[in-house]
Design a protein around this motif. Structure first.
Motif, PDB file in Angstrom:
ATOM      1  N   UNK A 546       7.152 -43.754  -5.790  1.00 19.20           N
ATOM      2  CA  UNK A 546       6.126 -42.837  -5.272  1.00 19.20           C
ATOM      3  C   UNK A 546       6.509 -42.348  -3.880  1.00 19.20           C
ATOM      4  N   UNK A 547       6.931 -43.263  -3.008  1.00 20.03           N
ATOM      5  CA  UNK A 547       7.292 -42.879  -1.634  1.00 20.03           C
ATOM      6  C   UNK A 547       8.471 -41.913  -1.631  1.00 20.03           C
ATOM      7  N   UNK A 548       9.462 -42.182  -2.509  1.00 26.64           N
ATOM      8  CA  UNK A 548      10.664 -41.346  -2.536  1.00 26.64           C
ATOM      9  C   UNK A 548      10.342 -39.946  -3.057  1.00 26.64           C
ATOM     10  N   UNK A 549       9.580 -39.876  -4.135  1.00 32.01           N
ATOM     11  CA  UNK A 549       9.201 -38.573  -4.685  1.00 32.01           C
ATOM     12  C   UNK A 549       8.368 -37.796  -3.673  1.00 32.01           C
ATOM     13  N   UNK A 550       7.443 -38.487  -2.995  1.00 31.10           N
ATOM     14  CA  UNK A 550       6.596 -37.841  -1.982  1.00 31.10           C
ATOM     15  C   UNK A 550       7.463 -37.259  -0.868  1.00 31.10           C
ATOM     16  N   UNK A 551       8.462 -38.025  -0.405  1.00 31.37           N
ATOM     17  CA  UNK A 551       9.318 -37.565   0.688  1.00 31.37           C
ATOM     18  C   UNK A 551      10.120 -36.332   0.279  1.00 31.37           C
ATOM     19  N   UNK A 552      10.671 -36.336  -0.941  1.00 32.14           N
ATOM     20  CA  UNK A 552      11.462 -35.195  -1.404  1.00 32.14           C
ATOM     21  C   UNK A 552      10.578 -33.967  -1.585  1.00 32.14           C
ATOM     22  N   UNK A 553       9.376 -34.149  -2.119  1.00 29.27           N
ATOM     23  CA  UNK A 553       8.456 -33.030  -2.277  1.00 29.27           C
ATOM     24  C   UNK A 553       8.071 -32.437  -0.922  1.00 29.27           C
ATOM     25  N   UNK A 554       7.927 -33.301   0.088  1.00 23.48           N
ATOM     26  CA  UNK A 554       7.637 -32.790   1.431  1.00 23.48           C
ATOM     27  C   UNK A 554       8.785 -31.919   1.942  1.00 23.48           C
ATOM     28  N   UNK A 555      10.024 -32.364   1.707  1.00 22.82           N
ATOM     29  CA  UNK A 555      11.184 -31.585   2.137  1.00 22.82           C
ATOM     30  C   UNK A 555      11.233 -30.236   1.427  1.00 22.82           C
ATOM     31  N   UNK A 556      10.810 -30.221   0.165  1.00 19.18           N
ATOM     32  CA  UNK A 556      10.846 -28.995  -0.635  1.00 19.18           C
ATOM     33  C   UNK A 556       9.546 -28.213  -0.548  1.00 19.18           C
ATOM     34  N   UNK A 557       8.645 -28.621   0.358  1.00 17.46           N
ATOM     35  CA  UNK A 557       7.368 -27.933   0.552  1.00 17.46           C
ATOM     36  C   UNK A 557       6.573 -27.836  -0.754  1.00 17.46           C
ATOM     37  N   UNK A 558       6.669 -28.863  -1.572  1.00 14.15           N
ATOM     38  CA  UNK A 558       5.882 -28.911  -2.796  1.00 14.15           C
ATOM     39  C   UNK A 558       6.512 -28.228  -3.991  1.00 14.15           C
ATOM     40  N   UNK A 559       7.657 -27.561  -3.804  1.00 22.25           N
ATOM     41  CA  UNK A 559       8.294 -26.870  -4.934  1.00 22.25           C
ATOM     42  C   UNK A 559       8.943 -27.892  -5.860  1.00 22.25           C
ATOM     43  N   UNK A 560       8.637 -27.796  -7.161  1.00 17.69           N
ATOM     44  CA  UNK A 560       9.153 -28.756  -8.146  1.00 17.69           C
ATOM     45  C   UNK A 560      10.379 -28.204  -8.850  1.00 17.69           C
ATOM     46  N   UNK A 561      10.262 -27.001  -9.423  1.00 18.54           N
ATOM     47  CA  UNK A 561      11.353 -26.436 -10.217  1.00 18.54           C
ATOM     48  C   UNK A 561      12.160 -25.436  -9.387  1.00 18.54           C
ATOM     49  N   UNK A 562      13.179 -24.866 -10.031  1.00 19.78           N
ATOM     50  CA  UNK A 562      14.015 -23.888  -9.359  1.00 19.78           C
ATOM     51  C   UNK A 562      15.256 -24.509  -8.747  1.00 19.78           C
ATOM     52  N   UNK A 563      16.165 -23.662  -8.297  1.00 20.94           N
ATOM     53  CA  UNK A 563      17.447 -24.173  -7.763  1.00 20.94           C
ATOM     54  C   UNK A 563      17.309 -25.027  -6.516  1.00 20.94           C
ATOM     55  N   UNK A 564      16.218 -24.849  -5.774  1.00 20.03           N
ATOM     56  CA  UNK A 564      16.021 -25.624  -4.552  1.00 20.03           C
ATOM     57  C   UNK A 564      14.757 -26.483  -4.640  1.00 20.03           C
TER      58      UNK A 564
END
Length: 591
Positions: A546-564
């Motif tokens: 959960x912590x790891x996914x949360x951190x990555x989502x923060x870096x991606x500003x909530x974007x899940x799909x797409x190249x970035x």
């Protein structure tokens, strides 16, 4: 607003009439936005040895994001002992690749190969350099508006996750400074401190270039000490000490920045006007998708007499749901009687539920009416039904099937018209499998199940609940700071809403100011002592995930799909990541 430094250095280091960047080797610069050039120089001197970064560029856009109004570039190449800092003082329109970068609303890492594949050319820096193989772009964003971009470039090394996380924090600092300066410039006319420190060099000045060189050398000696600053506050303090004539101005800037930072960090978030419930039940706080499902189930069952089983962890509000269902039902004018099956001794539960006759057992000195009779034509709420002893489960089953009871020690059969709502924090299916709960009773109770999500899975409701409890217990308080809200969102809440209510009530008593700036979140989790005697907290695999996914989502500003998007960074399909986000109770609005 580059003042004397820029005028003199352009004459000494740049060709006449040239638009080339202004280079100051080993010399801190005073940029037009609260010393961004110095700060970039200070930061880059630490980024290079820490993460082996070859180049850092700071681009500031105009309000419409069509022009680069300011740019600062710090580089270090092989054979260079010190970083080289350049100020690009000529505003220029965004080119195609720069427009692409300006549109990034989340940190992006791209290689030369990716640029060639997507744009048929490698990214070219604002100073014309196009030889870097690895690029990183971090937007300067405040209040959902892009103010600029922090660019990082390397010749031979890709950027690590640690570097990206650290530099994202640096970008937030730059963004705050730019935002602060723009706000301030709308109120007063900002005059560069360097313009007041010395008179700009004049082409017709009798002293000529020699006086200009002396002036620059003396100013550079003073400014060199600013390179020792580690923070903007330290920089402003040192600047105020170096230039007594400008002390008041620097002190004003420092005080304003402190006030602005404090307001950004501790400002009240909720004013009490936010919608606290998206359903038809305003007494239940919740507006997220999890609670919307609960509200939809309640809408289907409130007007019926169906038996309801409410499940959920301790402290999720099962009794409140039961009371709300009763209050919205056709039985609302009749009583709702509650029985906590876990709080009554086993030898007294039967008497509590069905009543007893006088003399039916030792101590029965008078007749007693049971809960079933008291709830006639109303609702009987059986809380912690999973704690009911097996021998009582048989009698409860009969009462539900036959709609009649017998008092303890009595012979008469008493008809009852009672709606049953039960609740439990146990997994009754497991209890049935292990022989601790009757299967036939389970099916009798499990007519219309409603499962309440734990608080950690409805993080979008945490600010609403916090504001509700603040209003309930501390009407004199203005609100919570962003830091306090983030603390509560990131906490696991093993005791759910009940724990949150008690924690906020205690925090109100301990806090003397108008705003609760920090929560005394309890330390939870398993700990072990390592070989050096230091305690280390041990997280479960699910908590780490959960912590790891949360951190990555923060870096991606909530974007899940797409190249970035986060899915690509995590190496999983977007559908899988969406499923995990839902399971772990994460919400995009917090990224």
């Amino acid at each position: 607003m580059h003042g004397t430094i820029q005028s003199l250095s352009s004459r000494i280091n740049s060709p006449s009439g040239s638009n080339a960047p202004v280079h100051l080797e080993g010399i801190p610069l005073l940029g037009s936005t609260l010393g961004l050039a110095e700060l970039l120089d200070i930061v880059f001197r630490r980024l290079h040895p820490l993460f082996s970064i070859d180049c850092a560029a700071l681009l500031i856009y105009d309000e419409k994001i069509t022009v680069i109004s300011e740019a600062y570039v710090s580089t270090i190449a092989d054979g260079m002992d010190e970083p080289r800092t350049a100020v690009i003082n000529q505003p220029c329109e965004l080119k195609a690749a720069q427009k692409t970068v300006a549109e990034f609303s989340f940190p992006v890492i791209k290689s030369k190969d990716e640029w060639l594949e997507e744009e048929n050319q490698n990214h070219c820096l604002i100073n014309g350099e196009a030889g870097y193989l690895f690029h990183c772009y971090i937007p300067l964003e405040v209040e959902n508006k892009i103010l600029g971009t922090l660019e990082l470039h390397n010749h031979a090394r890709d950027f690590s996750a640690e570097c990206l996380t650290f530099c994202s924090n640096i970008a937030d600092l730059f963004a705050d400074i730019v935002f602060f300066t723009r706000q301030r410039s709308q109120q007063i006319n900002v005059v560069s401190p360097t313009e007041k420190l010395s008179r700009p060099f004049n082409q017709d000045d009798e002293a000529g270039p020699e006086a200009a060189a002396t002036q620059l050398f003396e100013l550079n000696e003073k400014l060199a000490v600013l390179n020792e600053a580690d923070t903007l506050e330290d920089f402003l303090n040192k600047a105020a000490d170096l230039f007594p004539a400008m002390n008041a101005s620097f002190k004003l800037q420092l005080e304003e920045f402190r006030a602005f930072s404090e307001k950004q960090e501790t400002g009240s978030i909720y004013t009490g006007q936010q919608q606290t419930s998206s359903g038809n039940y305003p007494q239940i706080i919740g507006a997220g998708p999890k609670m919307n499902k609960v509200f939809a189930l309640m809408d289907q069952v409130v007007q019926s007499d169906s038996t309801v089983l409410i499940t959920g962890e301790t402290g999720t509000g099962k009794e409140l749901i039961a009371k709300t269902i009763h209050a919205a039902s056709a039985r609302k004018n009749n009583p709702m009687i509650s029985v906590n099956c876990a709080a009554i001794p086993a030898n007294l539960i039967e008497s509590e539920l069905f009543g007893h006759e006088k003399g039916s057992f030792t101590g029965a000195t008078e007749q007693r009416i049971g809960k079933f009779e008291l709830a006639n034509n109303g609702t009987l709420f059986l809380d912690e039904i999973g704690e009911l002893p097996l021998e009582l489960q048989v009698k409860l089953l009969r009462a539900l099937q036959e709609k009649e009871i017998e008092r303890v020690g009595g012979k008469a059969t008493i008809k009852t018209d009672v709606r049953i709502i039960s609740a439990t924090n146990r997994d009754l299916i497991t209890e049935v499998e292990q022989g601790r709960f009757r299967q036939d009773l389970y099916y009798r109770l499990h007519v219309f199940p409603i499962n309440l999500p734990p608080l950690r899975e409805r993080s979008e409701d945490i600010p609403l609940l916090a504001n509700f409890f603040l209003t309930k217990f501390g009407k004199q308080k203005a609100g919570f700071s962003k830091k306090a809200i983030k603390q509560m969102i990131h906490y696991n809440w093993p005791g759910n809403i009940r724990e949150m209510e008690h924690l906020i009530q205690r925090q109100i008593l301990l806090n003397s100011g108008p705003v609760i700036n920090e929560m005394n979140i309890p330390v939870t989790g398993k700990t072990m002592v390592n070989g050096t005697g230091t305690k280390q907290q041990i997280k479960t695999i699910e908590e780490n995930e959960r912590d790891h996914i949360f951190a990555v989502l923060q870096l991606c500003k909530g974007r899940v799909s797409g190249p970035h998007g986060a899915a690509k960074l995590l190496g999983v399909p977007a559908t899988t990541l969406n499923s995990k986000i839902k399971k772990l109770g994460l919400n995009k609005q917090h990224f």
